[in-house]
Motif scaffolding. Structure first.
Motif, PDB file in Angstrom:
ATOM      1  N   GLU A  75      -4.907   1.563   4.727  1.00  0.00           N
ATOM      2  CA  GLU A  75      -3.446   1.547   4.613  1.00  0.00           C
ATOM      3  C   GLU A  75      -2.935   2.417   3.458  1.00  0.00           C
ATOM      4  OE1 GLU A  75      -5.476  -1.057   4.379  1.00  0.00           O
ATOM      5  OE2 GLU A  75      -4.869  -2.653   5.730  1.00  0.00           O
ATOM      6  N   GLY A  76      -3.791   2.742   2.504  1.00  0.00           N
ATOM      7  CA  GLY A  76      -3.392   3.542   1.351  1.00  0.00           C
ATOM      8  C   GLY A  76      -3.932   2.926   0.069  1.00  0.00           C
ATOM      9  N   TYR A  77      -3.268   3.243  -1.041  1.00  0.00           N
ATOM     10  CA  TYR A  77      -3.671   2.719  -2.346  1.00  0.00           C
ATOM     11  C   TYR A  77      -2.912   1.430  -2.629  1.00  0.00           C
ATOM     12  CZ  TYR A  77      -5.652   7.336  -2.905  1.00  0.00           C
ATOM     13  OH  TYR A  77      -6.389   8.486  -2.731  1.00  0.00           O
TER      14      TYR A  77
ATOM     15  N   GLU B  75       1.374  10.839  -1.130  1.00  0.00           N
ATOM     16  CA  GLU B  75       2.696  11.466  -1.049  1.00  0.00           C
ATOM     17  C   GLU B  75       3.793  10.497  -1.480  1.00  0.00           C
ATOM     18  OE1 GLU B  75       0.387  11.526   1.453  1.00  0.00           O
ATOM     19  OE2 GLU B  75      -0.234  13.601   1.040  1.00  0.00           O
ATOM     20  N   GLU B  76       3.687   9.249  -1.072  1.00  0.00           N
ATOM     21  CA  GLU B  76       4.681   8.243  -1.469  1.00  0.00           C
ATOM     22  C   GLU B  76       4.643   8.002  -2.977  1.00  0.00           C
ATOM     23  OE1 GLU B  76       5.107   5.293   2.367  1.00  0.00           O
ATOM     24  OE2 GLU B  76       3.242   5.180   1.207  1.00  0.00           O
TER      25      GLU B  76
ATOM     26  N   TYR C 180       0.836  -1.200   0.000  1.00  0.00           N
ATOM     27  CA  TYR C 180       0.000   0.000   0.000  1.00  0.00           C
ATOM     28  C   TYR C 180       0.877   1.259   0.000  1.00  0.00           C
ATOM     29  CZ  TYR C 180      -3.735  -3.189   1.295  1.00  0.00           C
ATOM     30  OH  TYR C 180      -4.639  -4.209   1.299  1.00  0.00           O
ATOM     31  N   TYR C 181       0.342   2.342  -0.616  1.00  0.00           N
ATOM     32  CA  TYR C 181       1.071   3.604  -0.712  1.00  0.00           C
ATOM     33  C   TYR C 181       0.148   4.783  -0.463  1.00  0.00           C
ATOM     34  CZ  TYR C 181       4.991   1.076  -2.625  1.00  0.00           C
ATOM     35  OH  TYR C 181       6.037   0.207  -2.772  1.00  0.00           O
ATOM     36  N   THR C 182       0.690   5.808   0.191  1.00  0.00           N
ATOM     37  CA  THR C 182      -0.036   7.064   0.345  1.00  0.00           C
ATOM     38  C   THR C 182       0.158   7.881  -0.935  1.00  0.00           C
ATOM     39  OG1 THR C 182       1.858   8.268   1.253  1.00  0.00           O
ATOM     40  CG2 THR C 182       0.428   7.097   2.844  1.00  0.00           C
TER      41      THR C 182
ATOM     42  N   ARG D 268      -9.651   3.917  -1.741  1.00  0.00           N
ATOM     43  CA  ARG D 268      -8.503   4.005  -0.851  1.00  0.00           C
ATOM     44  C   ARG D 268      -8.768   3.156   0.378  1.00  0.00           C
ATOM     45  NH1 ARG D 268      -5.880   6.476   3.226  1.00  0.00           N
ATOM     46  NH2 ARG D 268      -3.837   7.350   2.801  1.00  0.00           N
TER      47      ARG D 268
END
Length: 144
Positions: free
Chosen positions: A99-101, A74-75, A70-72, A96
């Motif tokens: 934990e993020g995408y 911003e990441e 998972y990624y935000t 989403r």
């Protein structure tokens, strides 16, 4: 001006995943090719095998740089070197998670909403082989 990655002559920007295939503007989706290697008979616009080879290479790069599940936002922007508008374009159709995408969703979107595989280079390849595409990419992502 950038040089052709094949021969070193003056190059022009080539989108690996073409815009008409759902490709987006982000640095990893570009390579520079001279006019002969870009639009000639051995270029990706006229040679399916070369086109698929570039796409498989891009997908493998994405798999290797996107290691987490998972990624935000911003990441995603930092890793892919993109701006907020580009990041929103990539993630606009995703749900989403807390934990993020999801990694798989990000890669699939960057690849024009499909995955590419080495077997697509086979001269007898048939589009109907893509039936189990999601299952195959899940396996590939786990193996890397």
């Amino acid at each position: 001006m950038k040089q052709c990655v094949i021969c070193g002559k003056q190059g022009e920007k080539h989108h690996i995943v073409f815009k008409n295939q759902g490709g987006l503007d982000f640095p990893l989706n570009y390579i520079y090719l001279c006019s002969e290697h870009h639009r000639g008979k051995e270029g990706p616009h006229k040679n399916r095998k070369i086109d698929i080879k570039y796409k498989v290479n891009l997908q493998n790069k994405l798999i290797n740089i996107l290691k987490k599940d998972y990624y935000t936002m911003e990441e995603i922007m930092e890793i892919l070197k993109i701006n907020p508008r580009q990041a929103k374009m990539i993630t606009k159709d995703f749900s989403r998670c807390r934990e993020g995408y999801k990694r798989k969703d990000i890669i699939k979107r960057l690849m024009g909403r499909r995955f590419y595989h080495e077997f697509m280079l086979d001269k007898y390849y048939d589009e109907s082989w893509n039936i189990f595409e999601d299952e195959m990419i899940e396996l590939e992502l786990k193996l890397k």
